[in-house]
Design an enzyme around this catalytic site. Structure first.
Site, PDB file in Angstrom:
ATOM      1  N   HIS A   1      62.349 -11.061 109.908  1.00  0.00           N
ATOM      2  CA  HIS A   1      60.890 -10.997 109.734  1.00  0.00           C
ATOM      3  C   HIS A   1      60.417  -9.571 110.004  1.00  0.00           C
ATOM      4  CE1 HIS A   1      56.774 -12.033 109.598  1.00  0.00           C
ATOM      5  NE2 HIS A   1      56.623 -12.704 110.721  1.00  0.00           N
TER       6      HIS A   1
ATOM      7  N   HIS B   1      62.537 -11.914  99.636  1.00  0.00           N
ATOM      8  CA  HIS B   1      61.337 -12.462 100.275  1.00  0.00           C
ATOM      9  C   HIS B   1      61.269 -13.950  99.976  1.00  0.00           C
ATOM     10  CE1 HIS B   1      57.150 -12.977 101.487  1.00  0.00           C
ATOM     11  NE2 HIS B   1      57.279 -11.824 102.108  1.00  0.00           N
TER      12      HIS B   1
ATOM     13  N   ASP C   1      58.874  -3.926 104.067  1.00  0.00           N
ATOM     14  CA  ASP C   1      59.590  -3.231 105.149  1.00  0.00           C
ATOM     15  C   ASP C   1      60.481  -2.104 104.660  1.00  0.00           C
ATOM     16  OD1 ASP C   1      59.669  -6.393 106.590  1.00  0.00           O
ATOM     17  OD2 ASP C   1      58.712  -4.648 107.488  1.00  0.00           O
TER      18      ASP C   1
END
Ligand code: SDX
Length: 377
Positions: A221, A260, A313
């Site tokens: 995460h 994702h 990210d």
């Protein structure tokens, strides 16, 4: 859904309605209360997005000024929190943040008051104070004194000021402001879900934020940005990226910053960080990170047909590194950005609260006779 149908990881399960953010995983779209993330990234600020998420509309100038002033007035920490941060200075910055928020509950006058007015006061205090906790821990663990917040600076600029002890240039402050607003909310991600589960039991906002911070820390995460930079260091040179990716995939490893649960095309937030990393790399003469990341992205292109694209990210870590932010502060940066989103979902949960209590399908033995210990083999 019949009792036999398992939804492991709650994949595809809709748990409630929301007005705060919507993700379209096929089209690669993200909106906050109806406004597209691309418009907000180019035209808005973190403070304005906080107002939008908490009140469901863009603020007037007066409303924005009032919120910005309230955030600035609530940045200081009770002295006992700085003492606690000193006691835990050797710990991971995410653990320091989690501990600091837990301790703030002791000193917040509204902790046990879950009324809408008290929750909005806590929203402002927690959003302001969490940035101060992260900056103070970074300085204290390096043996430096914590820097008192500067109410004349906006949230992003003040964070960098408290972190480094000097006022940032406008470009660096804008880079952090953009990063925070890009991270602000993201439907029912794991940490927001954790905050909802905690609120569902009528626990207070501090407790729900502690749940969210603890959940965000995992590499699946919030921890991916730090793992991307570890990967970048391992690759070392742009020319080595393609082979590194091939080896990772062959070893069934996850390439951090890709894939994702919802997006099956490019995460719309990624392009803004990609552009920022390219621009800052050229400006500061540090282009290697961008070059390596670009080559990794090229090497991962074949996996797009399986819906594996770059996520938020992938470039975030390089942006933080270019701003001189140490790697173990990347997850806390994500937490600071996600504060308004966690809070808006806590407010929504309170508005029509329900206990979140899913089922497990029992597959163990039944009706076993109890054997006295003297007869057990
Ligand atoms: C965030 O939920 C959110 O909204 C999160 C977030 C937010 O804003 O809150 O967007 C922020 O958490 C972004 C994700 C950051 N994490 C990473 O970058 C870590 C690497 N990514 C993976 O671990 C993975 O993509 C997940 C955990 C993010 C999503 O995984 P899923 O949806 O559970 O999919 P899966 O694990 O079942 O994978 C499906 C297939 C698998 O192949 P097979 O076993 O079917 O052959 O895709 C493969 C996986 O091996 N796969 C990857 C991969 N991600 C998925 N293969 C290589 N590298 C990857 N990164």
């Amino acid at each position: 859904m019949t009792e036999e149908q398992l939804a492991r990881g709650l994949k595809g399960v809709v748990i409630d309605k929301t007005e705060s953010s919507k993700i379209d995983g096929k089209l690669g779209k993200l909106i906050y209360h109806g406004y597209d993330i691309h418009d907000l990234a180019e035209k808005s600020t973190f403070e304005e997005v906080c107002y939008l998420l908490w009140h469901g509309k863009l603020p007037t100038q007066k409303e924005l000024d009032d919120l910005s002033r309230s955030l600035a007035e609530n940045r200081a920490l009770p002295p006992q929190i700085l003492q606690i941060i000193d006691l835990v200075k050797a710990t991971h910055p995410m653990d320091a943040l989690r501990t600091g928020v837990s301790a703030l509950a002791t000193f917040d006058p509204d902790t046990e008051d879950n009324s809408p007015a008290a929750n909005l006061r806590k929203a402002i205090r927690l959003t302001a104070q969490t940035a101060t906790i992260v900056a103070a821990h970074e300085r204290i663990r390096k043996g430096q004194k914590a820097v008192a917040p500067d109410p004349s600076l906006n949230h992003a600029a003040n964070f960098l000021y408290m972190l480094k002890g000097e006022k940032p240039d406008a470009e660096s402050a804008r880079a952090i402001d953009l990063d925070l607003l890009l991270h602000a909310d993201h439907s029912s991600n794991a940490s927001a879900f954790a905050a909802r589960v905690t609120t569902g039991t009528n626990a207070d906002m501090h407790a729900a934020i502690v749940s969210a911070i603890a959940t965000l820390k995992g590499p699946a995460h919030g921890g991916a940005a730090q793992a991307v930079m570890t990967m970048t260091a391992e690759i070392g040179e742009p020319e080595r990226a393609e082979q590194w990716v091939k080896d990772a995939i062959a070893a069934k490893k996850r390439v951090m910053g890709f894939g994702h649960r919802v997006y099956k095309t490019e995460d719309p937030r990624a392009r803004h960080l990609r552009d920022r990393v390219r621009h800052m790399g050229e400006k500061y003469g540090q282009v290697k990170w961008f070059q390596i990341l670009s080559r990794v992205e090229e090497a991962m292109a074949p996996y797009r047909e399986r819906g594996i694209y770059v996520n938020v990210d992938f470039y975030a870590g390089a942006a933080y590194s270019l701003l001189g932010i140490p790697e173990d502060l990347f997850i806390p940066m994500f937490a600071l950005g996600r504060m308004p989103g966690w809070i808006t979902q806590i407010l929504e949960q309170w508005a029509d609260n329900i206990l979140l209590r899913p089922l497990l399908k029992y597959v163990g033995p039944v009706d076993l006779p109890y054997i006295p210990i003297s007869e057990r083999k």
